[in-house]
Design a protein around this motif. Structure first.
Motif, PDB file in Angstrom:
ATOM      1  N   ALA A  96      41.259   6.690-131.966  1.00 40.12           N
ATOM      2  CA  ALA A  96      42.672   6.331-131.930  1.00 40.12           C
ATOM      3  C   ALA A  96      43.304   6.722-130.599  1.00 40.12           C
ATOM      4  CB  ALA A  96      43.402   7.016-133.082  1.00 40.12           C
ATOM      5  N   TYR A  97      44.291   5.956-130.181  1.00 35.24           N
ATOM      6  CA  TYR A  97      45.048   6.307-128.983  1.00 35.24           C
ATOM      7  C   TYR A  97      46.541   6.236-129.298  1.00 35.24           C
ATOM      8  CZ  TYR A  97      45.770   1.252-128.413  1.00 35.24           C
ATOM      9  OH  TYR A  97      46.112  -0.056-128.624  1.00 35.24           O
ATOM     10  N   GLU A  98      47.318   6.935-128.496  1.00 36.07           N
ATOM     11  CA  GLU A  98      48.770   6.947-128.636  1.00 36.07           C
ATOM     12  C   GLU A  98      49.379   7.040-127.244  1.00 36.07           C
ATOM     13  OE1 GLU A  98      52.340   9.768-130.541  1.00 36.07           O
ATOM     14  OE2 GLU A  98      50.247   9.965-131.215  1.00 36.07           O
ATOM     15  N   THR A  99      50.255   6.117-126.911  1.00 30.82           N
ATOM     16  CA  THR A  99      50.911   6.094-125.609  1.00 30.82           C
ATOM     17  C   THR A  99      52.418   6.050-125.802  1.00 30.82           C
ATOM     18  OG1 THR A  99      49.044   4.871-124.640  1.00 30.82           O
ATOM     19  CG2 THR A  99      51.111   4.889-123.407  1.00 30.82           C
ATOM     20  N   ASP A 100      53.114   7.068-125.305  1.00 30.06           N
ATOM     21  CA  ASP A 100      54.567   7.124-125.400  1.00 30.06           C
ATOM     22  C   ASP A 100      55.180   6.698-124.071  1.00 30.06           C
ATOM     23  OD1 ASP A 100      54.066   8.145-127.868  1.00 30.06           O
ATOM     24  OD2 ASP A 100      54.754  10.179-127.439  1.00 30.06           O
ATOM     25  N   VAL A 151      68.236   3.771-122.897  1.00 30.72           N
ATOM     26  CA  VAL A 151      66.845   4.192-122.815  1.00 30.72           C
ATOM     27  C   VAL A 151      66.339   4.494-124.223  1.00 30.72           C
ATOM     28  CG1 VAL A 151      65.236   5.923-121.946  1.00 30.72           C
ATOM     29  CG2 VAL A 151      67.126   5.133-120.497  1.00 30.72           C
ATOM     30  N   ARG A 152      65.209   3.867-124.571  1.00 33.05           N
ATOM     31  CA  ARG A 152      64.610   4.073-125.886  1.00 33.05           C
ATOM     32  C   ARG A 152      63.151   4.453-125.690  1.00 33.05           C
ATOM     33  NH1 ARG A 152      65.607  -0.943-129.592  1.00 33.05           N
ATOM     34  NH2 ARG A 152      67.720  -0.123-129.460  1.00 33.05           N
ATOM     35  N   TRP A 153      62.670   5.403-126.485  1.00 33.51           N
ATOM     36  CA  TRP A 153      61.272   5.831-126.407  1.00 33.51           C
ATOM     37  C   TRP A 153      60.458   5.125-127.493  1.00 33.51           C
ATOM     38  CZ3 TRP A 153      58.416   8.823-123.135  1.00 33.51           C
ATOM     39  CH2 TRP A 153      59.112   9.582-122.179  1.00 33.51           C
ATOM     40  N   ILE A 154      59.316   4.592-127.094  1.00 28.17           N
ATOM     41  CA  ILE A 154      58.415   3.911-128.025  1.00 28.17           C
ATOM     42  C   ILE A 154      57.036   4.563-127.956  1.00 28.17           C
ATOM     43  CG2 ILE A 154      57.120   1.760-128.404  1.00 28.17           C
ATOM     44  CD1 ILE A 154      59.572   0.209-127.768  1.00 28.17           C
ATOM     45  N   SER A 155      56.422   4.692-129.099  1.00 28.46           N
ATOM     46  CA  SER A 155      55.037   5.147-129.173  1.00 28.46           C
ATOM     47  C   SER A 155      54.168   3.974-129.606  1.00 28.46           C
ATOM     48  CB  SER A 155      54.904   6.296-130.181  1.00 28.46           C
ATOM     49  OG  SER A 155      53.556   6.724-130.281  1.00 28.46           O
ATOM     50  N   ALA A 156      53.204   3.585-128.745  1.00 27.71           N
ATOM     51  CA  ALA A 156      52.260   2.513-129.072  1.00 27.71           C
ATOM     52  C   ALA A 156      50.971   3.151-129.570  1.00 27.71           C
ATOM     53  CB  ALA A 156      51.993   1.652-127.844  1.00 27.71           C
ATOM     54  N   GLU A 210      64.454   9.828-131.044  1.00 20.98           N
ATOM     55  CA  GLU A 210      65.071  11.086-131.499  1.00 20.98           C
ATOM     56  C   GLU A 210      64.132  12.269-131.276  1.00 20.98           C
ATOM     57  OE1 GLU A 210      68.210  11.440-132.325  1.00 20.98           O
ATOM     58  OE2 GLU A 210      68.365   9.314-131.811  1.00 20.98           O
ATOM     59  N   ARG A 211      62.841  12.040-131.492  1.00 16.47           N
ATOM     60  CA  ARG A 211      61.881  13.128-131.257  1.00 16.47           C
ATOM     61  C   ARG A 211      61.852  13.521-129.789  1.00 16.47           C
ATOM     62  NH1 ARG A 211      55.802  11.612-131.456  1.00 16.47           N
ATOM     63  NH2 ARG A 211      56.085  11.589-129.205  1.00 16.47           N
ATOM     64  N   LYS A 212      61.877  12.534-128.900  1.00 17.14           N
ATOM     65  CA  LYS A 212      61.849  12.805-127.470  1.00 17.14           C
ATOM     66  C   LYS A 212      63.126  13.515-127.026  1.00 17.14           C
ATOM     67  CE  LYS A 212      57.859  11.201-126.144  1.00 17.14           C
ATOM     68  NZ  LYS A 212      56.863  12.054-125.458  1.00 17.14           N
ATOM     69  N   LYS A 213      64.272  13.111-127.583  1.00 18.13           N
ATOM     70  CA  LYS A 213      65.517  13.787-127.250  1.00 18.13           C
ATOM     71  C   LYS A 213      65.465  15.254-127.663  1.00 18.13           C
ATOM     72  CE  LYS A 213      68.719   9.862-127.339  1.00 18.13           C
ATOM     73  NZ  LYS A 213      69.884   9.242-128.037  1.00 18.13           N
ATOM     74  N   ALA A 214      64.888  15.509-128.842  1.00 18.95           N
ATOM     75  CA  ALA A 214      64.767  16.894-129.310  1.00 18.95           C
ATOM     76  C   ALA A 214      63.834  17.697-128.402  1.00 18.95           C
ATOM     77  CB  ALA A 214      64.252  16.916-130.752  1.00 18.95           C
ATOM     78  N   GLU A 215      62.742  17.075-127.966  1.00 16.34           N
ATOM     79  CA  GLU A 215      61.816  17.753-127.056  1.00 16.34           C
ATOM     80  C   GLU A 215      62.493  18.055-125.719  1.00 16.34           C
ATOM     81  OE1 GLU A 215      58.474  15.177-126.746  1.00 16.34           O
ATOM     82  OE2 GLU A 215      57.696  15.630-128.746  1.00 16.34           O
ATOM     83  N   GLU A 216      63.257  17.085-125.203  1.00 20.92           N
ATOM     84  CA  GLU A 216      63.958  17.300-123.941  1.00 20.92           C
ATOM     85  C   GLU A 216      64.987  18.415-124.068  1.00 20.92           C
ATOM     86  OE1 GLU A 216      65.531  13.479-123.062  1.00 20.92           O
ATOM     87  OE2 GLU A 216      63.617  12.649-122.363  1.00 20.92           O
TER      88      GLU A 216
END
Length: 328
Positions: free
Chosen positions: A80-84, A93-98, A121-127
């Motif tokens: 499996a792979y995951e690219t954010d 600006v919107r974050w997408i995980s493929a 929302e996850r990326k905003k929390a991480e930032e």
């Protein structure tokens, strides 16, 4: 329950509940097909099919090369792979995980399958966590710098070891009082503080205690500062004081700081002027974390901005703030 059948409708209910968008990619023709949620997620009209190259126009320019390389490499990846990555959707600006599987696993008639998930929302929390960690690290470094500078200030003005200890104790105690003023404990009622009193409390540790020369001069109209604004303003003042201790007027025995403030038409202007210190010059190179933190506090919490000039006699910093935000 027996005989559960995962038909198309039930799968759609499940993916909708999870906020998952589906995609397929023909590795020979570069054609992508998205479900309706996918088009909505990317903020583009449903055309039935789209090329990966065309879809790439939505990707944030800073992420584009990385995403292209990642997708090109997916066919050779095992498992499996995951690219954010970020996309631009209506200037937002919107974050997408493929996500999918590499090494052509699950490929059907030259078509690969995967999902897109909105992880904004996850990326905003991480930032936010990274910003908080950076702020805490920066504040700890500032504490060491301030403590060292206060020891030097006390050593310059004291004549005996006992006098130096007493002087340093008073200055550190003044810092503690300033902290209590902006961060009262749970048993205390929060109330607004006069701007002049707040500035005097914050800068009292750096004032001269053994000289007739006034080291810190403060002149402000009667303005009240609310608890939230006081915390932000204290952060700004401590940052300016730390910079002055390191490089400016407060780094020398004869340096002085003059703060003047005025309010008009719903705006507050505070001018921080240094004199008597080393020759000043405009800083070069990229802004440090402290400067970014200062600008962020002014902009986001006080609705203001900062400007600076660097005459040889000393730095002149101008802060503008919303009077309404200052009282909040």
């Amino acid at each position: 329950m027996t005989g559960l059948v995962w038909d198309v409708n039930k799968l759609r209910i499940a993916t909708d509940a999870a906020g998952i968008a589906l995609w397929s990619w023909n590795v020979d023709t570069d054609q992508l097909e998205l479900d309706e949620r996918g088009y909505t997620l990317w903020g583009i009209p449903n055309t039935g099919t789209i090329t990966f190259e065309a879809l790439s126009a939505c990707i944030h320019p800073e992420d584009l090369d990385r995403v292209r390389a990642a997708f090109a490499a997916t066919r050779d990846m095992l498992g499996a792979y995951e690219t954010d990555f970020r996309i631009l959707c209506d200037n937002e600006v919107r974050w997408i995980s493929a996500r999918g599987r590499g090494d052509d696993e699950g490929i059907v008639e030259r078509v690969m399958y995967g999902v897109f998930i909105d992880v904004t929302e996850r990326k905003k929390a991480e930032e936010a966590r990274e910003m908080l960690a950076g702020e805490m690290n920066h504040r700890v470094k500032n504490i060491f710098a301030i403590t060292s500078a206060l020891a030097m200030i006390s050593a310059r003005s004291a004549t005996t070891k006992e006098e130096m200890v007493q002087d340093l104790h008073q200055r550190i105690f003044a810092l503690s009082n300033a902290h209590d003023m902006i961060r009262p404990d749970a048993s205390q009622q929060n109330r607004a503080a006069p701007l002049g009193h707040l500035l005097d409390t914050l800068l009292n540790p750096y004032a001269s205690k053994h000289s007739e020369t006034e080291r810190v001069r403060i002149s402000t109209p009667r303005l009240l500062v609310g608890e939230k604004a006081a915390t932000a303003l204290a952060l700004v003042v401590h940052e300016l004081a730390t910079n002055s201790i390191k490089y400016g007027a407060l780094s020398t025995a004869n340096g002085a700081l003059d703060i003047k403030c005025c309010a008009s038409a719903g705006a507050v202007e505070l001018i921080w002027s240094e004199s008597g210190g080393p020759l000043t010059h405009k800083p070069s190179g990229p802004s440090g974390f402290g400067t970014k933190l200062l600008m962020s506090s002014l902009r986001d919490q006080l609705g203001g901005a900062i400007s600076a000039s660097w005459p040889p006699t000393g730095a002149v910093i101008t802060l503008t703030m919303s009077e309404a935000r200052l009282g909040g």
